[in-house]
Design an enzyme around this catalytic site. Structure first.
Site, PDB file in Angstrom:
ATOM      1  N   GLU A 112       0.748  -1.324   0.083  1.00 56.98           N
ATOM      2  CA  GLU A 112       0.052  -0.113   0.065  1.00 56.98           C
ATOM      3  C   GLU A 112       1.069   1.382  -0.083  1.00 56.98           C
ATOM      4  O   GLU A 112       2.016   1.035   0.066  1.00 56.98           O
ATOM      5  CB  GLU A 112      -0.997   0.002   1.170  1.00 56.98           C
ATOM      6  CG  GLU A 112      -2.086  -1.016   1.140  1.00 56.98           C
ATOM      7  CD  GLU A 112      -2.907  -1.126   2.247  1.00 56.98           C
ATOM      8  OE1 GLU A 112      -3.088  -0.357   3.397  1.00 56.98           O
ATOM      9  OE2 GLU A 112      -3.923  -2.094   2.203  1.00 56.98           O
ATOM     10  N   HIS A 157      -9.351   9.355   2.577  1.00 62.63           N
ATOM     11  CA  HIS A 157      -9.031   8.028   1.846  1.00 62.63           C
ATOM     12  C   HIS A 157      -9.424   8.555   0.329  1.00 62.63           C
ATOM     13  O   HIS A 157      -9.984   9.232   0.040  1.00 62.63           O
ATOM     14  CB  HIS A 157      -9.934   6.822   2.053  1.00 62.63           C
ATOM     15  CG  HIS A 157      -8.923   5.684   1.526  1.00 62.63           C
ATOM     16  ND1 HIS A 157      -9.064   5.506   0.039  1.00 62.63           N
ATOM     17  CD2 HIS A 157      -8.685   4.507   2.172  1.00 62.63           C
ATOM     18  CE1 HIS A 157      -8.262   4.306  -0.210  1.00 62.63           C
ATOM     19  NE2 HIS A 157      -7.959   3.812   1.054  1.00 62.63           N
ATOM     20  N   ARG A 182      -0.639   8.709   1.587  1.00 58.03           N
ATOM     21  CA  ARG A 182      -2.213   9.284   1.268  1.00 58.03           C
ATOM     22  C   ARG A 182      -2.630  10.630   1.519  1.00 58.03           C
ATOM     23  O   ARG A 182      -3.633  10.848   0.600  1.00 58.03           O
ATOM     24  CB  ARG A 182      -3.016   8.309   2.455  1.00 58.03           C
ATOM     25  CG  ARG A 182      -4.217   7.862   2.154  1.00 58.03           C
ATOM     26  CD  ARG A 182      -4.852   7.212   3.191  1.00 58.03           C
ATOM     27  NE  ARG A 182      -4.525   5.481   2.825  1.00 58.03           N
ATOM     28  CZ  ARG A 182      -5.085   4.500   3.688  1.00 58.03           C
ATOM     29  NH1 ARG A 182      -5.808   4.959   4.670  1.00 58.03           N
ATOM     30  NH2 ARG A 182      -5.094   3.498   3.196  1.00 58.03           N
ATOM     31  N   HIS A 187     -12.026   9.386   6.311  1.00 60.03           N
ATOM     32  CA  HIS A 187     -11.626   7.926   6.400  1.00 60.03           C
ATOM     33  C   HIS A 187     -11.153   7.396   7.870  1.00 60.03           C
ATOM     34  O   HIS A 187     -11.506   6.662   8.273  1.00 60.03           O
ATOM     35  CB  HIS A 187     -10.660   7.608   5.375  1.00 60.03           C
ATOM     36  CG  HIS A 187     -10.305   5.816   5.480  1.00 60.03           C
ATOM     37  ND1 HIS A 187     -11.124   5.130   5.175  1.00 60.03           N
ATOM     38  CD2 HIS A 187      -8.960   5.377   5.458  1.00 60.03           C
ATOM     39  CE1 HIS A 187     -10.491   3.860   5.476  1.00 60.03           C
ATOM     40  NE2 HIS A 187      -9.426   4.116   5.453  1.00 60.03           N
ATOM     41  N   ARG A 231      -1.345   8.887   9.043  1.00 56.88           N
ATOM     42  CA  ARG A 231      -1.220   7.479   9.417  1.00 56.88           C
ATOM     43  C   ARG A 231      -0.839   6.831   8.038  1.00 56.88           C
ATOM     44  O   ARG A 231      -1.313   6.972   7.012  1.00 56.88           O
ATOM     45  CB  ARG A 231      -2.749   6.822   9.921  1.00 56.88           C
ATOM     46  CG  ARG A 231      -2.630   5.407   9.846  1.00 56.88           C
ATOM     47  CD  ARG A 231      -4.035   4.979  10.431  1.00 56.88           C
ATOM     48  NE  ARG A 231      -4.888   5.245   9.286  1.00 56.88           N
ATOM     49  CZ  ARG A 231      -5.343   4.115   8.504  1.00 56.88           C
ATOM     50  NH1 ARG A 231      -5.047   2.870   8.651  1.00 56.88           N
ATOM     51  NH2 ARG A 231      -6.156   4.396   7.476  1.00 56.88           N
TER      52      ARG A 231
HETATM   53  C1  SIN Z   1      -7.456   0.564   2.161  1.00 56.53           C
HETATM   54  O1  SIN Z   1      -7.828  -0.757   2.128  1.00 56.53           O
HETATM   55  O2  SIN Z   1      -7.266   1.194   1.531  1.00 56.53           O
HETATM   56  C2  SIN Z   1      -7.512   0.864   3.871  1.00 56.53           C
HETATM   57  C3  SIN Z   1      -6.708   0.622   4.587  1.00 56.53           C
HETATM   58  C4  SIN Z   1      -6.246   1.659   5.623  1.00 56.53           C
HETATM   59  O3  SIN Z   1      -6.993   2.569   5.982  1.00 56.53           O
HETATM   60  O4  SIN Z   1      -5.439   1.383   6.410  1.00 56.53           O
END
Ligand code: SIN
Length: 535
Positions: free
Chosen positions: A115, A244, A290, A351, A386
């Site tokens: 991620e 998000h 993010r 989010h 975060r």
């Molecule tokens: C996601 O699956 O993008 C969310 C994961 C997260 O917010 O840590």
């Protein structure tokens, strides 16, 4: 009615249930949840749990990524502790029966996802339904445990504290501000229970519903932060609301997230004309942190006037996409979007709350006997932004530590008797005939928070929001004292307070850092800004 217990846990997500299972080894546990027990943010978490399992990866690298994402505000000691405890907590889940996805070639090895902001593959996951799988096992275990009682449709109104007792003329011996449980509303019958506890744990999750658009379920109304703050618990860093970047944009879809793992597996962001744009904003492109991705999308949308951007994974083999993202594939198909063939329309949405009730390394707040774990807490792990998938990890690590810490003193606490606490007094409150006031105020708060306290802020917009929230809070106060409490009214009172805390923190931060981006300050101010905003 009064109930007495050793531990009161408010919330049934990963944090609350993990705490409860551990605490039940040393005492009786009552868990309350304001809706059905599985209806929490954990259940919707798609991505997974970040932790170091790849032999090529290292704790140092996970720590570095977390600190970098947190933009100068993480507590390095806490980051190290959480990262290093991570693998053991994940093994605990596996031992309980959680089925994480394994590598196709070797079923003894965990499949690790990627991620944004992570320099290695380190996301332990169950396809794109990680939260649901973890919640399933934890709930199964909690329901089977004879020391745990779960009350669904019960919502905390306020904590029972020393100051409140003194106000009501009750003599208490404690010198420090102390918590003895909570007044809890039984939603179905409207009765209020006095729930006395030797240890109270707030694990109520986040506050996405403060905003008009959110990836969060309806329960995310910031209840823990609100009841904690009203009781005198210290709160920090509420300005750091994480948006998000990719929630499904469709007029019939409500709160549906498209996991960052889609970009981790090669998904790219495109504008309406099919052009990639993230390379104009950050060297990590679609896998930048993010805050950067959400802000870049916001800028693209403002520049173009388009309603959404697109996330495209259709260049990957369809079998792979369907197997890796079965939930996203099926859900999008319901809206006639075949993600194996076409890009997914997406927009950013509120989010995750990085701020919350300040705790120490064991989840303790500044009130005796009161703990906060999970999204409701501000532990120092996330700083100003975060890192993806660090939140379930934080919940697991702190739940265990808080349970171990409180179990050490439970025997001693049992020797002291509970103070005699009066029953909830509804005064002369009557049933409300004006529910429209509640829904109107809800709507107004969520709209001005989105418009004035969103991804990009200015001092003027924040001041405007401040004036509005104060007015609404006055109205709610009046309403609260005149009418019998309901879940809707309690939630409204909580989101109004949380909105106020977000605005106050945002006004106090005179710089742009991490998730707090204010056009009146074009950069970070490391001399004054490198500290938590405490209210
Ligand atoms: C996601 O699956 O993008 C969310 C994961 C997260 O917010 O840590």
């Amino acid at each position: 009615m009064e109930i007495q217990t050793d531990y009161l846990v408010i919330g049934t997500g990963i944090a609350g249930l993990s705490f409860a299972l551990e605490a039940a080894k040393s005492g009786s546990v009552v868990i309350v949840t304001k809706k059905e027990m599985a209806e929490g943010a954990t259940n919707y978490a798609q991505g997974g749990i970040a932790s170091v399992f790849d032999p090529e990866d290292s704790f140092e690298s996970h720590i570095k990524d977390t600190l970098e994402s947190g933009d100068g505000l993480c507590n390095e000691r806490i980051v190290r502790m959480v990262v290093e405890d991570g693998p053991a907590r994940i093994r605990d889940l596996i031992a309980m029966g959680v089925q994480f996805t394994r590598q196709a070639e070797d079923k003894t090895v965990l499949d690790l996802g990627r991620e944004g902001g992570h320099s290695s593959r380190r996301i332990v996951h169950t396809k794109d339904l990680t939260g649901r799988e973890v919640e399933r096992i934890l709930l199964e275990r909690a329901q089977a445990n004879k020391n745990i009682q779960i009350y669904e449709n019960h919502m905390a109104i306020d904590l029972i504290t020393k100051s409140k007792m003194i106000k009501r003329g009750i003599i208490v011996s404690e010198s420090k501000e102390t918590c003895w449980g909570a007044y809890v509303l039984g939603v179905d019958k409207g009765q209020v229970i006095t729930l006395m506890a030797r240890v109270t744990v707030l694990s109520t999750g986040g506050a996405g519903k403060v905003y008009l658009y959110t990836s969060n379920p309806d329960i995310a109304t910031g209840d823990g932060v609100a009841v904690g703050y009203r009781a005198g618990a210290r709160v920090a860093n509420m300005e750091f609301v994480q948006f998000h970047p990719t929630c499904l944009y469709h007029h019939e879809a409500k709160n549906f997230l498209i996991s960052e793992a889609v970009r981790g597996e090669g998904g790219v962001l495109l504008d309406k004309r099919g052009r990639r744009f993230m390379e104009n904003y950050h060297p990590l492109k679609d896998l930048a942190f993010r805050d950067v991705v959400a802000r870049s999308i916001d800028m693209e949308l403002k520049k173009s006037g388009d309603e959404c951007v697109y996330l495209d994974i259709s260049h990957r083999p369809p079998d792979f996409v369907i197997d890796r993202f079965p939930n996203i594939y099926e859900s999008c198909l319901k809206f006639q979007i075949d993600i194996t063939k076409e890009p997914i329309p997406v927009v950013p949405a509120a989010h995750y709350m990085c701020g919350g009730l300040i705790t120490d390394e064991n989840g303790r707040t500044n009130l005796d006997n009161l703990y906060a774990i999970g999204e409701v807490a501000c532990t120092g792990l996330h700083g100003a932004n975060r890192l993806a998938s660090n939140s379930l990890l934080e919940a697991l690590v702190f739940a265990r530590r808080a349970a171990e810490r409180s179990a050490k003193r439970i025997e001693e606490k049992r020797r002291e008797s509970f103070p005699r606490v009066p029953e909830w007094d509804p005064g002369s409150a009557t049933d409300s005939e004006e529910i429209v006031v509640v829904s109107h105020n809800w709507d107004e708060i969520r709209r001005f928070m989105w418009n004035y306290v969103g991804i990009v802020r200015t001092n003027k917009r924040l001041e405007r929001a401040k004036r509005r929230v104060e007015l609404i809070q006055d109205e709610i106060k009046e309403y609260y004292w005149n009418f019998l409490v309901t879940r809707d009214l309690l939630e409204l009172r909580n989101i109004a307070l949380v909105a106020d805390l977000i605005i106050n923190c945002a006004l106090l931060r005179k710089e742009s850092r991490g998730l707090h981006y204010n056009l009146d300050y074009d950069s970070k101010d490391d001399e004054y800004g490198r500290r938590d905003t405490i209210v």
